[in-house]
Motif scaffolding. Structure first.
Motif, mmCIF file in Angstrom:
data_model
loop_
_atom_site.group_PDB
_atom_site.id
_atom_site.type_symbol
_atom_site.label_atom_id
_atom_site.label_comp_id
_atom_site.label_asym_id
_atom_site.label_seq_id
_atom_site.Cartn_x
_atom_site.Cartn_y
_atom_site.Cartn_z
ATOM 1 N N ARG A 15 0.873 -1.179 0.000
ATOM 2 C CA ARG A 15 0.000 0.000 0.000
ATOM 3 C C ARG A 15 0.910 1.229 0.000
ATOM 4 N N TYR A 16 0.623 2.149 -0.924
ATOM 5 C CA TYR A 16 1.411 3.370 -1.058
ATOM 6 C C TYR A 16 0.642 4.515 -0.405
ATOM 7 N N LEU A 17 1.009 4.807 0.833
ATOM 8 C CA LEU A 17 0.299 5.804 1.630
ATOM 9 C C LEU A 17 0.463 7.191 1.030
ATOM 10 N N GLY A 18 -0.664 7.856 0.891
ATOM 11 C CA GLY A 18 -0.659 9.179 0.296
ATOM 12 C C GLY A 18 -0.585 9.144 -1.216
ATOM 13 N N ARG A 19 -0.540 7.948 -1.783
ATOM 14 C CA ARG A 19 -0.437 7.785 -3.246
ATOM 15 C C ARG A 19 -1.655 7.015 -3.754
ATOM 16 N N ASP A 20 -1.766 5.721 -3.371
ATOM 17 C CA ASP A 20 -2.936 4.949 -3.831
ATOM 18 C C ASP A 20 -4.063 4.954 -2.804
ATOM 19 N N ILE A 21 -3.805 5.528 -1.650
ATOM 20 C CA ILE A 21 -4.834 5.750 -0.631
ATOM 21 C C ILE A 21 -4.452 7.031 0.106
ATOM 22 N N THR A 22 -5.436 7.858 0.395
ATOM 23 C CA THR A 22 -5.119 9.073 1.149
ATOM 24 C C THR A 22 -4.799 8.692 2.588
ATOM 25 N N TRP A 23 -4.027 9.535 3.243
ATOM 26 C CA TRP A 23 -3.732 9.308 4.645
ATOM 27 C C TRP A 23 -5.016 9.298 5.459
ATOM 28 N N GLN A 24 -5.968 10.166 5.103
ATOM 29 C CA GLN A 24 -7.235 10.233 5.837
ATOM 30 C C GLN A 24 -8.000 8.915 5.709
ATOM 31 N N ASP A 25 -8.071 8.345 4.486
ATOM 32 C CA ASP A 25 -8.744 7.069 4.296
ATOM 33 C C ASP A 25 -8.007 5.941 5.013
ATOM 34 N N TRP A 26 -6.687 5.982 4.995
ATOM 35 C CA TRP A 26 -5.886 4.969 5.671
ATOM 36 C C TRP A 26 -6.192 4.962 7.174
ATOM 37 N N LEU A 27 -6.320 6.151 7.755
ATOM 38 C CA LEU A 27 -6.600 6.241 9.192
ATOM 39 C C LEU A 27 -7.950 5.640 9.571
ATOM 40 N N THR A 28 -8.883 5.518 8.623
ATOM 41 C CA THR A 28 -10.192 4.942 8.922
ATOM 42 C C THR A 28 -10.197 3.427 8.822
ATOM 43 N N LEU A 29 -9.146 2.841 8.266
ATOM 44 C CA LEU A 29 -9.097 1.370 8.132
ATOM 45 C C LEU A 29 -8.886 0.713 9.495
ATOM 46 N N PRO A 30 -9.369 -0.521 9.642
ATOM 47 C CA PRO A 30 -9.116 -1.239 10.915
ATOM 48 C C PRO A 30 -7.621 -1.515 11.079
ATOM 49 N N ARG A 31 -7.191 -1.542 12.315
ATOM 50 C CA ARG A 31 -5.779 -1.872 12.603
ATOM 51 C C ARG A 31 -5.482 -3.300 12.167
ATOM 52 N N ALA A 32 -4.250 -3.490 11.717
ATOM 53 C CA ALA A 32 -3.811 -4.822 11.261
ATOM 54 C C ALA A 32 -3.656 -5.755 12.448
#
Length: 149
Positions: free
Chosen positions: A132-149
């Motif tokens: 996953r390319y943070l800030g590239r293929d997913i926004t940081w804001q959207d990434w923060l909403t994902l469940p923790r690994a």
């Protein structure tokens, strides 16, 4: 803009004198990118705090836990950015990759070259099936909403 060839190499504690001015010279823009997720780089970050952070990165690299590569000029007199390759913090990938360049290079040829290089390098040389390319293929804001690994 650097007029010499740039290269990536694992960052070390000894790079603090090159890293600190790169980070703090671009701090406001970097905070907008990384601040919400990593609380970095803080306005009050000291040289010593940066050195300790680089020591942590150096130890994580040695232990193959995560990887931080500095973007350096040929003579390694200055750092122009960094690439982070980390285990996933959020569900849905097997590796999380992000990078930045100093303000002087943002939006320019060097950043575009890094934007092209990093995904090719990850695909060719790293064992990820779903990076996953943070800030590239997913926004940081959207990434923060994902469940923790």
């Amino acid at each position: 803009m650097p007029d010499t060839a740039l290269h990536l190499r694992p960052i070390r504690e000894a790079d603090a004198a090159r890293d600190y001015p790169a980070v703090m010279g671009s701090r406001e823009r970097l905070w907008k990118i990384f601040g919400p997720a990593w609380a970095w780089p803080r306005e009050t970050m000291t040289f010593e705090a940066n050195r300790i952070d680089l020591l942590r990165h150096e130890r994580e690299i040695a232990a193959h836990q995560s990887f931080n590569y500095a973007l350096l000029d040929e003579e390694e007199t200055a750092i122009f950015g960094c690439v982070y390759i980390d285990p996933p913090e959020r569900a849905g990938s097997d590796g999380e990759v992000s990078w930045w360049v100093v303000d002087d290079l943002a939006g320019g040829e060097v950043e575009r070259a890094l934007d092209a290089l990093v995904p090719r390098w990850i695909a060719a040389d790293w064992p990820f099936r779903q990076p996953r390319y943070l800030g590239r293929d997913i926004t940081w804001q959207d990434w923060l909403t994902l469940p923790r690994a």
